[in-house]
Design an enzyme around this catalytic site. Structure first.
Site, PDB file in Angstrom:
ATOM      1  N   GLU A  78       0.730  -1.087   0.078  1.00 23.88           N
ATOM      2  CA  GLU A  78       0.173   0.077   0.049  1.00 23.88           C
ATOM      3  C   GLU A  78       0.809   1.313   0.132  1.00 23.88           C
ATOM      4  O   GLU A  78       0.223   2.150   0.147  1.00 23.88           O
ATOM      5  CB  GLU A  78      -0.970  -0.086   1.210  1.00 23.88           C
ATOM      6  CG  GLU A  78      -2.141  -1.194   1.040  1.00 23.88           C
ATOM      7  CD  GLU A  78      -2.936  -0.921   1.955  1.00 23.88           C
ATOM      8  OE1 GLU A  78      -4.484  -0.273   1.661  1.00 23.88           O
ATOM      9  OE2 GLU A  78      -2.673  -1.095   3.113  1.00 23.88           O
ATOM     10  N   HIS A  97      -0.866   5.419   7.748  1.00 25.55           N
ATOM     11  CA  HIS A  97      -1.695   4.806   7.324  1.00 25.55           C
ATOM     12  C   HIS A  97      -1.989   3.694   8.264  1.00 25.55           C
ATOM     13  O   HIS A  97      -0.988   3.099   8.796  1.00 25.55           O
ATOM     14  CB  HIS A  97      -1.828   4.118   6.031  1.00 25.55           C
ATOM     15  CG  HIS A  97      -2.649   3.131   5.709  1.00 25.55           C
ATOM     16  ND1 HIS A  97      -3.921   3.207   5.797  1.00 25.55           N
ATOM     17  CD2 HIS A  97      -2.428   1.533   5.417  1.00 25.55           C
ATOM     18  CE1 HIS A  97      -4.704   2.150   5.688  1.00 25.55           C
ATOM     19  NE2 HIS A  97      -3.844   1.139   5.574  1.00 25.55           N
ATOM     20  N   HIS A 168     -11.670  -0.464   6.088  1.00 28.34           N
ATOM     21  CA  HIS A 168     -10.280  -0.786   6.030  1.00 28.34           C
ATOM     22  C   HIS A 168      -9.508  -0.077   7.201  1.00 28.34           C
ATOM     23  O   HIS A 168      -8.899  -0.589   7.974  1.00 28.34           O
ATOM     24  CB  HIS A 168      -9.893  -0.175   4.534  1.00 28.34           C
ATOM     25  CG  HIS A 168      -8.318  -0.499   4.563  1.00 28.34           C
ATOM     26  ND1 HIS A 168      -7.906  -0.316   3.150  1.00 28.34           N
ATOM     27  CD2 HIS A 168      -7.289  -0.560   5.209  1.00 28.34           C
ATOM     28  CE1 HIS A 168      -6.512  -0.615   3.059  1.00 28.34           C
ATOM     29  NE2 HIS A 168      -6.380  -0.691   4.286  1.00 28.34           N
TER      30      HIS A 168
HETATM   31 MN    MN Z   1      -4.170  -1.003   5.060  1.00 24.39          MN
END
Ligand code: MN
Length: 240
Positions: A78, A97, A168
């Site tokens: 990611e 993140h 998520h």
């Molecule tokens: Mn993630």
């Protein structure tokens, strides 16, 4: 090797450890910083649990998300979250993140995440929810695994400090590694407190006004190093 300032590398290692110690990341999640010499580059750990990151794990990337000198190290799938945000927002110097648990519910219900107290004042900039189905179709694995998905996520962030990824996690941006860590930790705490206030108040909650949020954000700017030093001392001691 990278020619980035060793102090920036040290801050990124500390940020990884802090975010784990504070319960923002677990085995997953990452934190990056824009390169101090070259704004077209950023620094991010290799694919590994943040709580175990050392200086040797920090890799350099370009804004396409390609590693500069991987030396056999595997990058995070990611990483495009980071590359596309740095590309879209020149003022952003650091990105987190995470799948920070208390925040997840606010990405899947109609109730927006809002500043419930002064430490969460940066949430007053708005907290958009990124819907991956709009950019990636109905059957993705939910991951931001391409530059295209990263670009769509970056666009949804706008001038906010935090965006939620439905089903998520979330992404947080800041003007320094210290600021982004501050925001990521208080995003998690604000979410926990907001859910509790909504519960005991049966949905009736007084949030900070926009003016209160902006004033608190200015005051907090001067206080960011205080919790950073505390969290860093605790996290690095725990990691020994
Ligand atoms: Mn993630």
């Amino acid at each position: 090797m990278t020619n980035a300032d060793p102090a920036l590398i040290d801050d990124l290692v500390a940020a990884n450890r802090i975010l784990y110690d504070q319960g923002v990341v677990d085995g997953f999640g990452h934190v990056s910083g824009r390169h101090d010499q070259n704004p077209e580059r950023f620094l991010l750990a290799r694919s590994m649990a943040p709580g175990l990151v050392t200086a040797a794990d920090i890799m350099e990337f370009d804004l396409a998300g390609d590693p500069i000198d991987p030396q056999g190290r595997t990058p995070y799938l990611e990483r495009f979250i980071h590359s596309e945000i740095y590309k879209a927002y020149p003022a952003v110097q650091a990105v987190v993140h995470s799948h920070s648990p208390a925040v997840i519910p606010f990405g899947v219900v109609g109730t927006p995440l809002k500043p419930i107290y002064h430490m969460g004042s940066f949430l007053g900039l708005g907290v958009p929810v990124f819907e991956i189905r709009e950019a990636g179709g109905p059957a993705t694995d939910m991951l931001i695994r391409s530059p295209e998905l990263g670009e769509a996520l970056a666009k949804s962030l706008g001038s906010s400090a935090v965006a939620l990824l439905r089903g998520h996690g979330n992404v947080v941006v800041g003007a320094s590694v210290q600021e982004v860590v501050f925001r990521a930790v208080y995003t998690e705490i604000n979410a926990r407190l907001q859910a509790e206030a909504l519960r005991i108040g049966q949905g009736q909650v007084v949030f900070l006004s926009d003016a209160e949020a902006m004033a608190s954000m200015t005051t907090n700017q001067g206080q960011i190093t205080r919790p950073w030093e505390l969290w860093k001392a605790k996290a690095l001691a725990a990691g020994k």
